[in-house]
Design an enzyme around this catalytic site. Structure first.
Site, PDB file in Angstrom:
ATOM      1  N   CYS A  36      -9.583 -11.285   9.172  1.00  0.00           N
ATOM      2  CA  CYS A  36     -10.692 -10.335   9.243  1.00  0.00           C
ATOM      3  C   CYS A  36     -10.090  -8.963   9.521  1.00  0.00           C
ATOM      4  O   CYS A  36      -8.893  -8.860   9.762  1.00  0.00           O
ATOM      5  CB  CYS A  36     -11.768 -10.738  10.245  1.00  0.00           C
ATOM      6  N   CYS A  68     -12.808  -8.829   4.909  1.00  0.00           N
ATOM      7  CA  CYS A  68     -11.785  -7.812   4.622  1.00  0.00           C
ATOM      8  C   CYS A  68     -11.709  -7.494   3.141  1.00  0.00           C
ATOM      9  O   CYS A  68     -10.987  -6.608   2.727  1.00  0.00           O
ATOM     10  CB  CYS A  68     -10.423  -8.207   5.177  1.00  0.00           C
ATOM     11  N   CYS A  97      -7.203  -8.102   1.213  1.00  0.00           N
ATOM     12  CA  CYS A  97      -6.435  -9.341   1.320  1.00  0.00           C
ATOM     13  C   CYS A  97      -5.672  -9.568   0.022  1.00  0.00           C
ATOM     14  O   CYS A  97      -6.269  -9.601  -1.047  1.00  0.00           O
ATOM     15  CB  CYS A  97      -7.358 -10.531   1.576  1.00  0.00           C
TER      16      CYS A  97
END
Length: 138
Positions: free
Chosen positions: A11, A85, A89
């Site tokens: 996150c 996120c 990522c």
């Protein structure tokens, strides 16, 4: 399964959701699954309300420290679970990716964090069942 599956929880701040998920998987997985967590923009500390909410159910996260998301962590994981996120990522073919849409506990009191904690526990239990041969015997 000779090699333990590995899971990376990601996150943004690595201070709440991903830390709670990692703590649940570490506890409930009983060593059968390698656990990592990281954030694209790690906070200075783990969310105190998340620490308190987990302590209420007997899981101590007080020593955890938010960690920066690295390409190596993603490459080294079989399952990558993102929690808000988005595009930050990195993506690698052959990995199992899941996006868990969960409310962000940042800035919330423990009363607001409890339902998020409980939702994470339910999802982690399902994850364990999908990764272990016998499933979780909880």
């Amino acid at each position: 399964m000779s090699v333990k599956p590995s899971v990376l929880f990601v996150c943004v701040h690595n201070a709440g959701r991903s830390q709670m998920a990692a703590a649940f998987l570490t506890t409930l997985g009983q060593g059968a699954i390698e656990v990592r967590s990281a954030g694209s923009q790690p906070a200075d500390q783990v969310n105190p309300a998340a620490v308190e909410a987990m302590a209420e159910i007997g899981i101590d996260m007080s020593a955890e420290i938010p960690k920066i998301l690295t390409t190596e962590a993603v490459k080294g994981s079989d399952v990558v679970i993102t929690m808000g996120c988005g595009d930050e990522c990195p993506y690698f073919p052959g990995k199992r990716y899941e996006d868990w849409v969960l409310e962000d506990p940042a800035g919330k009191g423990v009363e607001s964090v409890r339902p998020i904690r409980d939702e994470i526990k339910t999802r982690v239990e399902a994850l364990i069942a999908s990764l272990t041969p016998a499933g979780a015997q909880q």
